[in-house]
Design an enzyme around this catalytic site. Structure first.
Site, PDB file in Angstrom:
ATOM      1  N   ARG A 146       0.852  -1.190   0.000  1.00 39.77           N
ATOM      2  CA  ARG A 146       0.000   0.000   0.000  1.00 39.77           C
ATOM      3  C   ARG A 146       0.889   1.242   0.000  1.00 39.77           C
ATOM      4  O   ARG A 146       2.013   1.215   0.513  1.00 39.77           O
ATOM      5  CB  ARG A 146      -0.901   0.014   1.235  1.00 39.77           C
ATOM      6  CG  ARG A 146      -1.799  -1.210   1.359  1.00 39.77           C
ATOM      7  CD  ARG A 146      -2.478  -1.257   2.730  1.00 39.77           C
ATOM      8  NE  ARG A 146      -3.310  -2.436   2.862  1.00 39.77           N
ATOM      9  CZ  ARG A 146      -2.904  -3.605   3.341  1.00 39.77           C
ATOM     10  NH1 ARG A 146      -1.632  -3.749   3.745  1.00 39.77           N
ATOM     11  NH2 ARG A 146      -3.729  -4.623   3.431  1.00 39.77           N
ATOM     12  N   HIS A 240      -3.028   2.843  -5.837  1.00 37.45           N
ATOM     13  CA  HIS A 240      -3.598   1.518  -5.602  1.00 37.45           C
ATOM     14  C   HIS A 240      -3.674   0.707  -6.894  1.00 37.45           C
ATOM     15  O   HIS A 240      -3.725  -0.525  -6.855  1.00 37.45           O
ATOM     16  CB  HIS A 240      -4.987   1.657  -4.971  1.00 37.45           C
ATOM     17  CG  HIS A 240      -5.221   0.691  -3.845  1.00 37.45           C
ATOM     18  ND1 HIS A 240      -4.502   0.727  -2.669  1.00 37.45           N
ATOM     19  CD2 HIS A 240      -6.065  -0.362  -3.732  1.00 37.45           C
ATOM     20  CE1 HIS A 240      -4.910  -0.245  -1.875  1.00 37.45           C
ATOM     21  NE2 HIS A 240      -5.850  -0.929  -2.500  1.00 37.45           N
ATOM     22  N   ARG A 243      -0.836  -1.522  -7.058  1.00 38.84           N
ATOM     23  CA  ARG A 243      -1.029  -2.650  -6.128  1.00 38.84           C
ATOM     24  C   ARG A 243      -1.902  -3.719  -6.794  1.00 38.84           C
ATOM     25  O   ARG A 243      -1.581  -4.913  -6.757  1.00 38.84           O
ATOM     26  CB  ARG A 243      -1.659  -2.133  -4.837  1.00 38.84           C
ATOM     27  CG  ARG A 243      -1.982  -3.212  -3.798  1.00 38.84           C
ATOM     28  CD  ARG A 243      -2.341  -2.532  -2.472  1.00 38.84           C
ATOM     29  NE  ARG A 243      -3.061  -3.377  -1.552  1.00 38.84           N
ATOM     30  CZ  ARG A 243      -2.490  -4.274  -0.746  1.00 38.84           C
ATOM     31  NH1 ARG A 243      -1.187  -4.460  -0.774  1.00 38.84           N
ATOM     32  NH2 ARG A 243      -3.222  -4.996   0.090  1.00 38.84           N
ATOM     33  N   HIS A 266      -3.450  -9.412   2.888  1.00 36.55           N
ATOM     34  CA  HIS A 266      -4.899  -9.585   3.037  1.00 36.55           C
ATOM     35  C   HIS A 266      -5.185 -10.535   4.205  1.00 36.55           C
ATOM     36  O   HIS A 266      -4.600 -11.615   4.270  1.00 36.55           O
ATOM     37  CB  HIS A 266      -5.509 -10.187   1.764  1.00 36.55           C
ATOM     38  CG  HIS A 266      -5.575  -9.237   0.614  1.00 36.55           C
ATOM     39  ND1 HIS A 266      -5.631  -9.642  -0.704  1.00 36.55           N
ATOM     40  CD2 HIS A 266      -5.608  -7.874   0.581  1.00 36.55           C
ATOM     41  CE1 HIS A 266      -5.687  -8.591  -1.496  1.00 36.55           C
ATOM     42  NE2 HIS A 266      -5.669  -7.507  -0.738  1.00 36.55           N
ATOM     43  N   TYR A 275      -8.758 -11.314  -7.990  1.00 40.99           N
ATOM     44  CA  TYR A 275      -7.774 -11.331  -9.069  1.00 40.99           C
ATOM     45  C   TYR A 275      -7.884 -12.628  -9.877  1.00 40.99           C
ATOM     46  O   TYR A 275      -7.682 -12.626 -11.096  1.00 40.99           O
ATOM     47  CB  TYR A 275      -6.362 -11.158  -8.509  1.00 40.99           C
ATOM     48  CG  TYR A 275      -6.222  -9.880  -7.721  1.00 40.99           C
ATOM     49  CD1 TYR A 275      -6.238  -8.648  -8.371  1.00 40.99           C
ATOM     50  CD2 TYR A 275      -6.127  -9.889  -6.333  1.00 40.99           C
ATOM     51  CE1 TYR A 275      -6.139  -7.464  -7.651  1.00 40.99           C
ATOM     52  CE2 TYR A 275      -6.031  -8.714  -5.612  1.00 40.99           C
ATOM     53  CZ  TYR A 275      -6.044  -7.502  -6.273  1.00 40.99           C
ATOM     54  OH  TYR A 275      -5.965  -6.335  -5.559  1.00 40.99           O
TER      55      TYR A 275
END
Length: 295
Positions: A146, A240, A243, A266, A275
């Site tokens: 992040r 982001h 990311r 996560h 994803y």
């Protein structure tokens, strides 16, 4: 209600070991609830009812708060009441039947591999600021961290020899590897640029601005917008986006979800699953476009 909110945030910090960002988010959401209830003449937590909370949710929806924002507020209220029930501050949990709105999970916005490469090539090669920007962009794409983690990195969090960084979120920490491109950019930054930017001031912050102070989120946000324009990327990208691109490109190239989950930090695999879903949709679209018997 102010005292109960303060006690709840203290409980999160000391017992749940939550991050500062999480605590600030809960505090803001609960203070908004407090303000709404105060306007209804409710100052004591014991007077909060299921009806008054439903009125609050309706107020959020009428003021066109996004479903995700409404859900976050409801999650904060539920956690707050669970805490108060546990500590004996209230006799019942009036949030039990409070339901969050259904949220459609959108596929994350990602760059193509070619777009990511163009973006990373935009910073110049000579000025200290450009060398720093290159190192930041390369590290962000190489690790998927992040932006808040990127700008919080310390020199002591970086292991150049073994090629990994240590990221911290509250009391949790994780090691994230990076590859040769990021290693080269970081080596150049530390060798030729950082000392010029810090102007000889002591400090452990890895990335600093032109005044020698830690980089800010806003500062990096502006940089990535400028480089995206230079790269001819039309999508409105944010830090982001890199990311998301990191995770999507790993999954597209066969990385297993649990490894990606660990690198991304996560807590729930469902956050990483998007994803894989995106990759599956891409394959399905390719199949439908190209297979002679797909229609």
């Amino acid at each position: 209600m102010e005292n109960e909110i303060r006690d709840f945030i203290l409980y999160l910090h000391e017992e749940k070991k939550t991050s500062v960002n999480t605590e600030l988010s809960y505090k803001r959401d609960l203070q908004k609830l407090q303000s709404f209830l105060s306007g209804q003449g409710i100052e004591d937590v014991g007077r909060i009812t299921e009806t008054s909370l439903n009125s609050y949710v309706l107020y959020l929806e009428k003021n066109q708060f996004a479903p995700a924002t409404v859900s976050r507020h409801i999650a904060a209220v539920k956690a707050f009441f669970h805490f108060m029930l546990k500590k004996g501050m209230v006799s019942e949990d009036v949030t039990e039947r409070l339901k969050a709105p259904k949220i459609e999970k959108k596929a994350p916005e990602v760059l193509t591999v070619e777009e990511a490469a163009r973006l990373l090539e935009q910073p110049g090669k000579d000025a200290p600021k450009d060398i720093r920007d290159k190192a930041m962009l390369e590290l962000l794409y190489a690790t998927g961290i992040r932006v808040s983690e990127l700008i919080s990195l310390k020199l002591s969090d970086l292991n150049l020899r073994l090629g990994y960084i240590i990221c911290r979120d509250g009391m949790k920490e994780r090691a994230v590897p990076f590859g040769n491109k990021a290693k080269e950019a970081l080596t150049l930054y530390l060798k030729e640029a950082r000392e010029q930017l810090t102007k000889g001031n002591e400090g452990d912050t890895l990335f600093v601005n032109c005044s020698g102070k830690p980089m800010s989120r806003q500062g990096f946000w502006k940089l990535i917008k400028i480089y995206a324009r230079k790269a001819g990327i039309e999508a409105d990208i944010t830090p982001h986006t890199l990311r998301h691109s990191f995770a999507a490109h790993l999954v597209e190239n066969g990385a297993d979800l649990h490894s990606v989950q660990e690198m991304m930090g996560h807590s729930d695999i469902s956050s990483t699953q998007v994803y894989a879903n995106r990759n599956g949709n891409q394959l399905r679209n390719v199949y439908q476009r190209t297979h002679p018997r797909s229609r």
